[in-house]
Motif scaffolding. Structure first.
Motif, PDB file in Angstrom:
ATOM      1  N   ILE A   1       1.062  11.077   4.260  1.00  0.00           N
ATOM      2  CA  ILE A   1       1.666  10.077   3.376  1.00  0.00           C
ATOM      3  C   ILE A   1       2.949  10.667   2.793  1.00  0.00           C
ATOM      4  O   ILE A   1       2.918  11.633   2.019  1.00  0.00           O
ATOM      5  CB  ILE A   1       0.697   9.680   2.252  1.00  0.00           C
ATOM      6  N   SER A   2       4.081  10.083   3.166  1.00  0.00           N
ATOM      7  CA  SER A   2       5.386  10.575   2.703  1.00  0.00           C
ATOM      8  C   SER A   2       5.750   9.993   1.344  1.00  0.00           C
ATOM      9  O   SER A   2       6.200  10.703   0.444  1.00  0.00           O
ATOM     10  CB  SER A   2       6.482  10.232   3.715  1.00  0.00           C
ATOM     11  N   SER A   3       5.574   8.684   1.212  1.00  0.00           N
ATOM     12  CA  SER A   3       5.872   7.999  -0.043  1.00  0.00           C
ATOM     13  C   SER A   3       5.090   6.692  -0.052  1.00  0.00           C
ATOM     14  O   SER A   3       4.643   6.209   0.994  1.00  0.00           O
ATOM     15  CB  SER A   3       7.373   7.737  -0.189  1.00  0.00           C
ATOM     16  N   PHE A   4       4.947   6.134  -1.244  1.00  0.00           N
ATOM     17  CA  PHE A   4       4.228   4.858  -1.319  1.00  0.00           C
ATOM     18  C   PHE A   4       4.574   4.128  -2.601  1.00  0.00           C
ATOM     19  O   PHE A   4       4.969   4.714  -3.599  1.00  0.00           O
ATOM     20  CB  PHE A   4       2.716   5.085  -1.235  1.00  0.00           C
ATOM     21  N   SER A   5       4.437   2.812  -2.507  1.00  0.00           N
ATOM     22  CA  SER A   5       4.511   1.930  -3.666  1.00  0.00           C
ATOM     23  C   SER A   5       3.439   0.864  -3.452  1.00  0.00           C
ATOM     24  O   SER A   5       2.677   0.921  -2.473  1.00  0.00           O
ATOM     25  CB  SER A   5       5.903   1.296  -3.775  1.00  0.00           C
ATOM     26  N   ASN A   6       3.384  -0.107  -4.330  1.00  0.00           N
ATOM     27  CA  ASN A   6       2.385  -1.158  -4.171  1.00  0.00           C
ATOM     28  C   ASN A   6       2.659  -2.053  -2.975  1.00  0.00           C
ATOM     29  O   ASN A   6       1.766  -2.794  -2.534  1.00  0.00           O
ATOM     30  CB  ASN A   6       2.325  -2.028  -5.439  1.00  0.00           C
ATOM     31  N   THR A   7       3.871  -1.976  -2.429  1.00  0.00           N
ATOM     32  CA  THR A   7       4.228  -2.862  -1.321  1.00  0.00           C
ATOM     33  C   THR A   7       4.640  -2.132  -0.043  1.00  0.00           C
ATOM     34  O   THR A   7       4.690  -2.745   1.022  1.00  0.00           O
ATOM     35  CB  THR A   7       5.389  -3.784  -1.730  1.00  0.00           C
TER      36      THR A   7
END
Length: 350
Positions: free
Chosen positions: A325-331
């Protein structure tokens, strides 16, 4: 960490009498300007490293300062289960792992017994007493007095004892964590000690170290605490990403492989991550193509991962991989291949 039976004060006194000496054979006979008091940072490090580690059952009691004692009965997500030993932990984890978008609930059939970080066995009669132990643990950790469980000292270890004039008074051979904790907490204000280095230890990252001084012991603790912090951060990321994925439909926003973005190959597919760790891909343009099913898991080490698996020779099989997982947001969730950093995949919530 190994859990050892509580020894009595009398037994420890016998140990002191048996192992204390002031012979010419001691390497440190005489004065030692590096001796530590009971309130020194080194004393704190050894006391905390010797505390009883109650973290193995945190998924059940949420309290790293207490070790659950068997047998006990608990209700886990509505299912009652009796635990006879740590072997029964797997049954609890299986119940908790049935769905990944629910809140796991554990309630104990009181009374239960626990062993504290001070090796004291306590009978807990109700939820209020249980909550009080949890608060006590949180207070200790906030004050920097919680157990340091990421370093496992190899015993025996010899402690050299001194008076306040720095004259050696004897030596104590410590055979276990419990004995080390007792030695450290029994030190009086007019007593000093020094560790007879070198000693050996194993860090929670698997590294075996030889420690030759108080400063090196501090460095080893700093190293393993940093590793534990990275694991904790990764576990938090994994939990947050799993919550975002579960029960939600996504589309392939980008899929970079061999330097090319092939996201258009998946433009007609919606990809749903179900709450029981399945993936259902549906072609929204051509219903005749039906559904393609796969599986996924979210895990962590010092990084957080999403493993995606589709059967070979399906329209989605190329998406199968062990992803970091490099980056994440709710979308939007961006992933990178665990084995080839040039391969990336991004899912966007529909």
């Amino acid at each position: 960490m190994k859990t050892l039976k509580l020894i009595t004060a009398i037994a420890f006194t016998v140990l002191l009498g048996f192992t204390s000496c002031q012979s010419e054979e001691s390497k440190e006979i005489g004065t030692n300007p590096n001796a530590n008091s009971s309130t020194s940072p080194t004393a704190s490090n050894y006391e905390r490293a010797a505390q009883n580690d109650g973290s193995d059952d945190d998924f059940l009691d949420g309290n790293s300062c207490t070790e659950l004692l068997f047998p006990l009965t608990a209700t886990v997500n509505g299912q009652q289960i009796t635990l006879i030993s740590k072997l029964d932990f797997s049954a609890v984890l299986n119940i908790m792992g049935q769905f990944n978008n629910d809140t796991d609930n554990v309630s104990f059939n009181f009374p239960i017994s626990v062993k504290t970080s001070k090796y004291t066995e306590v009978k807990v009669n109700n939820q209020a007493e249980f909550d009080a132990l949890q608060q006590e643990c949180e207070n200790a950790e906030a004050q920097g007095k919680g157990a340091i469980s990421c370093i496992d000292i190899n015993f025996p270890v010899t402690m050299l004892t001194y008076d306040i004039s720095l004259e050696q008074t004897g030596s104590v051979v410590v055979q276990s964590k419990k004995q080390l904790y007792t030695f450290m907490t029994d030190l009086q204000s007019d007593e000093l000690f020094a560790v007879n280095y070198p000693i050996n230890a194993t860090l929670s990252n698997g590294t075996a170290v030889t420690i030759k001084s108080d400063a090196e012991f501090q460095n080893a603790i700093s190293e393993c605490v940093q590793f534990e912090d990275e694991k904790e951060d990764a576990a938090t990321t994994a939990a947050e990403v799993e919550a975002i994925l579960s029960g939600t439909k996504f589309k392939v926003e980008t899929f970079i492989t061999a330097g090319a973005n092939t996201a258009n190959d998946y433009a007609n597919w919606s990809i749903e991550f179900t709450n029981d760790l399945k993936i259902v891909a549906t072609n929204v343009v051509n219903a005749a193509l039906g559904e393609v099913e796969g599986t996924y898991t979210v895990s962590s080490e010092t990084e957080a991962f999403v493993n995606i698996n589709f059967a070979s020779n399906t329209a989605l099989s190329a998406l199968g991989n062990d992803w970091v997982i490099s980056s994440f947001s709710n979308t939007l969730i961006t992933l990178q291949s665990k084995t080839d950093a040039s391969v990336t995949l991004a899912f966007k919530k529909i």
